[in-house]
Design a protein around this motif. Sequence first.
Motif, mmCIF file in Angstrom:
data_model
loop_
_atom_site.group_PDB
_atom_site.id
_atom_site.type_symbol
_atom_site.label_atom_id
_atom_site.label_comp_id
_atom_site.label_asym_id
_atom_site.label_seq_id
_atom_site.Cartn_x
_atom_site.Cartn_y
_atom_site.Cartn_z
ATOM 1 N N GLY A 128 0.656 -1.144 0.048
ATOM 2 C CA GLY A 128 0.117 0.183 0.089
ATOM 3 C C GLY A 128 0.831 1.250 -0.173
ATOM 4 O O GLY A 128 2.076 1.045 0.034
ATOM 5 N N LEU A 147 -10.759 7.759 0.509
ATOM 6 C CA LEU A 147 -9.675 6.947 0.920
ATOM 7 C C LEU A 147 -10.080 5.771 1.802
ATOM 8 O O LEU A 147 -9.511 4.743 1.809
ATOM 9 C CB LEU A 147 -8.656 7.920 1.435
ATOM 10 N N ILE A 148 -10.848 6.058 2.680
ATOM 11 C CA ILE A 148 -11.287 5.091 3.993
ATOM 12 C C ILE A 148 -12.089 4.115 3.104
ATOM 13 O O ILE A 148 -12.125 2.824 3.514
ATOM 14 C CB ILE A 148 -12.095 5.796 4.904
ATOM 15 N N ALA A 151 -10.106 1.599 1.027
ATOM 16 C CA ALA A 151 -8.983 0.877 1.958
ATOM 17 C C ALA A 151 -8.923 -0.795 1.376
ATOM 18 O O ALA A 151 -8.078 -1.299 1.424
ATOM 19 C CB ALA A 151 -9.259 0.995 3.261
ATOM 20 N N GLY A 154 -6.334 -3.671 2.075
ATOM 21 C CA GLY A 154 -5.210 -2.741 2.775
ATOM 22 C C GLY A 154 -4.165 -2.687 1.976
ATOM 23 O O GLY A 154 -3.065 -2.109 2.435
ATOM 24 N N ARG A 158 -3.536 4.384 1.692
ATOM 25 C CA ARG A 158 -3.934 4.324 3.228
ATOM 26 C C ARG A 158 -3.600 5.586 3.797
ATOM 27 O O ARG A 158 -2.814 6.118 3.721
ATOM 28 C CB ARG A 158 -2.807 3.441 4.047
ATOM 29 N N ARG A 160 -3.089 7.931 6.441
ATOM 30 C CA ARG A 160 -2.318 7.834 7.492
ATOM 31 C C ARG A 160 -2.377 9.014 8.296
ATOM 32 O O ARG A 160 -2.257 8.891 9.726
ATOM 33 C CB ARG A 160 -0.732 7.532 7.342
ATOM 34 N N ASN A 206 -9.694 2.393 10.534
ATOM 35 C CA ASN A 206 -8.400 3.112 9.835
ATOM 36 C C ASN A 206 -7.871 4.131 10.917
ATOM 37 O O ASN A 206 -8.911 4.964 11.062
ATOM 38 C CB ASN A 206 -8.862 3.801 8.374
#
Length: 481
Positions: A128, A147-148, A151, A154, A158, A160, A206
């Motif tokens: 990722g 983005l979530i 996911a 995975g 990601r 962050r 996340n």
Amino acid sequence: MTVNDDSFTNWKTREEIAESMIPLIGKLHRERDVTVLLHSRSLVNKSVVSILKTHRFARQIAGEELSVTETLPFLQALTSLDLGPSQIDIGMLAATYRTDDRGLSVEAFTAEAVAGATGANKIEGGEGRDVVLYGFGRIGRLVARLLIEKAGSGNGLRLRAIVVRGGGDQDIVKRASLLRRDSIHGQFQGTITVDEASSTIFANGNAIKVIYANDPSEVDYTAYGIKDAILIDNTGKWRDREGLSEHLRPGIDKVVLTAPGKGDVPNIVHGVNHDTIKPDEQILSCASCTTNAIVPPLKAMEDEYGVLRGHVETVHSFTNDQNLLDNYHKADRRGRSAPLNMVITETGAASAVAKALPDLKAKITGSSIRVPVPDVSIAILNLQLARETTREEVLDYLRDVSLTSPLKRQIDFTTAPDAVSMDFIGSRHASIIDAGATKVEGDNAILYLWYDNEFGYSCQVIRVVQHVSGVEYPTYPAPAV
């Protein structure tokens, strides 16, 4: 049994079939990083009714409703294949199977159509790519939602961290609340919790670190375990290479701007010129929402008819840059109350066309009117073409572009006679061609292009980020070129 009874029984049967599709779609997404589409619309995490409505929508494009009884066998066939990360359009599989005269079974046809994503040909998922959001406003929060949502297993992008200026007591709680509830786009699809002690938002599992900083120079991203990240700047504070380069701190590999870039910063419209991005390019822009709305249809019209000149008039929803009530603003007219007035202003979208379509020789001019709606805009594209045509020919061509061409993720098409702006909130396309409003006479064509200037644009941003990150998975069946 009456006609009404037959209709209701048919509906219940289709409900049952759609219900059976949900675990198959979910398993492909979670375990193999495969996104199941139906005419470019994702079916991941969709309800029974949403799946049925998406099938019905095909009637507007292809002329007839697509039944779940027709697409289910293709979905079942996919589950038996050794698939790698990809996007697979079961609507296109069904449509191309109808016209195939070789007598293949659904299983054999499907295996052949997605062969590039199976066995030795498949892409192996990696670890990722880290993503950081710098700013958390309208676009930032929608990009975070996407983005979530994406996911998946995975192995892709990601999210962050989010970088914001400190806002006082309960700052993180309030920011999480704005992510959870949106007056335009509705509730976040999932769960969100906050750990104030560690300054972390947990969204659908996340972990997203909230970093407080007033300037890019204050952050060392490696201190948070972030490496080789793509930073998405949605503040618009820095627009040129010098300013955006300030983000290239330890842990950050590339910077993507969600506004038109200045100077030599490449302005990218996914689907049109994203393949021109150089592998070593660290700074790039996703241009504006309006540029993304007009450039794909403009390219389509140039490819087929040639464009000699054009003018775009945008009727644009108001934005945070304007004032709720009359107050000082450095720009002309924008200081007047946004929810009470139509406000004539400028748009840089017309001049930005040259960056995205350098081979287009036509002069494109543009202007804009901000109107009292909170989201969804319309661009009126008035073109002089290189040859004469008819309204029917243009609509048939654009319908086909929206369905089968490489621009099908950017261009949508509607024949709904009562369509209004609210109908397009949440559209994932860069623009939607309104067939009923289209006007063509000789060599003059006027296209009306709806676009969700928030969500549709955010989807384009994500596509660019996926491309530069190396996790833009191929789509099958491959679109016609």
